[in-house]
Write an enzyme that holds these catalytic residues in place. Structure first.
Site, PDB file in Angstrom:
ATOM      1  CG  LEU A 138      50.677  14.559 -35.903  1.00  0.00           C
ATOM      2  CD1 LEU A 138      51.369  13.737 -36.982  1.00  0.00           C
ATOM      3  CD2 LEU A 138      49.972  13.616 -34.928  1.00  0.00           C
ATOM      4  CB  SER A 139      48.667  18.051 -37.774  1.00  0.00           C
ATOM      5  OG  SER A 139      47.656  18.708 -38.455  1.00  0.00           O
TER       6      SER A 139
END
Ligand SMILES: *[C@@H]1O[C@H](CO)[C@@H](O)[C@H](O)[C@H]1NC(C)=O
Ligand SMILES: *[C@@H]1O[C@H](CO)[C@@H](O)[C@H](O)[C@H]1NC(C)=O
Length: 365
Positions: A138-139
């Site tokens: 994520l990210s």
């Protein structure tokens, strides 16, 4: 309505917590590096003798433990017998090195090589199956997933990335591997680094010269209201992997897997798909079950309902918000510190200042 969603999230948390047969362990014996990223592992008591390996990579400011708690990979490891490695960033801002040429390059060093060495450690010491290795994040973890797919296509078979950027987009000319603070590339984060599919493909291939094998299948998610790693990065990622995997866009399917998401299918949809999440900001909630189906670890008939996935998503966003609010009253460097609907910290850690970017987003710079 508010109390109902809170109740649902709490039930989901209790559900996730109760089902685990084992716990998250730090592997202190892992010292290969080359960077000092921490290796954490979840090995279910129901582990297969030769177990597939999922590498699950946290966001900037997050940790191995956060990603373990906020996603459902460990819960399903109990059911399907795979191992989960949760790498923990060695950087003081807890971002991954996706900027140095070393980390971007096959066997060049940096955090990417450290993560690959964790995979090798797990195959040697925990009965991991080297032919079934997957990455997700994520990210900053999504950016690292793109980097791993480009630099180590020989290691990873399939990847999913939530709210990241294309492999190579975050390159910073002055960044060196193992730096205490991850470098930031504003051109890329703002969605202003636009290349042709061919240029992106050439860039990816340049990180592993001479490699002629296959690249991992990719599923990429991004929110249209992402102001941290701007939305145009999704289109760039799609161009990049479309060229590398040799598949072209074939169709869009609206409201899939949930309302407001558009699934972009490339070729027959078995090697590359993208998900554009309407009005979703940074970051898109992780869809654990869909990832497991993409990796081939869970039969698609087992994804019983959208409800289950939605609960998992609610868990992620709720617990992320809760842990951010309770564990720290200051936002980290590059972290969000304000904007419409923002309920997290509004004060930045020293020496950073909360800087207005737009009505939806202020950031610690
Ligand atoms: C940001 O990334 C782009 C694309 O990789 C690169 O051309 C540019 O030089 C990078 N910016 C810095 C400051 O290194
Ligand atoms: C497919 O969906 C994406 C994301 O919503 C959109 O940007 C693109 O224009 C669509 N393509 C076509 C041909 O409709």
């Amino acid at each position: 309505m508010f109390s109902l969603s809170v109740l649902t999230a709490m039930l989901a948390l209790i559900h996730l917590g109760n089902t685990l047969t084992s716990s998250l362990q730090q592997v202190t014996a892992f010292v290969a590096g080359p960077t000092s990223a921490g290796m954490y592992i979840y090995v279910p008591t129901t582990k297969l003798s030769l177990a597939p390996i999922i590498v699950a990579i946290h966001w900037c400011g997050g940790s191995a433990n956060d990603y373990f708690s906020d996603t459902g990979y460990a819960t399903y490891a109990d059911t399907y017998g795979y191992i989960v490695i949760y790498p923990d960033s060695p950087s003081s801002d807890k971002c991954w090195d996706v900027a140095s040429l070393a980390s971007l390059t096959h066997n060049g060093g940096g955090d990417s090589l450290t993560i690959v060495n964790m995979v090798k450690y797990a195959t040697a010491n925990y009965g991991g199956d080297a032919s079934k290795v997957y990455a997700t994040g994520l990210s900053s973890g999504a950016m690292m997933t793109n980097v791993l797919a480009g630099a180590y296509p020989d290691v990873f078979k399939a990847c999913t990335a939530y709210s990241g950027v294309p492999d190579g987009c975050f390159y910073v000319s002055t960044a060196t591997a193992g730096m205490a603070q991850a470098a930031w590339n504003t051109t890329c984060s703002s969605g202003l680094y636009i290349q042709t599919a061919q240029q992106w493909g050439n860039l990816v291939r340049s990180y592993y010269p001479g490699y002629t094998g296959s690249y991992p299948k990719m599923a990429l998610y991004h929110g249209t209201a992402d102001f941290t790693l701007a939305y145009p990065n999704l289109a760039e990622e799609m161009k990049e992997w479309s060229n590398v995997l040799g598949v072209s866009w074939s169709q869009n399917i609206s409201n899939t897997p949930i309302a407001g998401y558009t699934k972009m299918v490339y070729g027959d949809g078995t090697r590359l798909v993208g998900f554009s999440a309407l009005d979703v900001g940074h970051s898109v909630p992780v869809r654990t079950e869909d990832d497991l189906v993409w990796f081939g670890l869970m039969p698609s008939s087992s994804t019983t309902s959208t409800t289950t996935s939605t609960i998992a998503s609610t868990t992620l966003s709720t617990s992320t918000t809760t842990s951010t609010a309770s564990s720290t009253s200051t936002a980290a460097h590059w972290g969000q510190c304000g904007g419409t609907g923002w309920t997290g910290p509004t004060i930045c850690e020293s020496p950073y200042t909360c800087t207005y970017s737009n009505a939806w987003f202020s950031q610690c710079l």
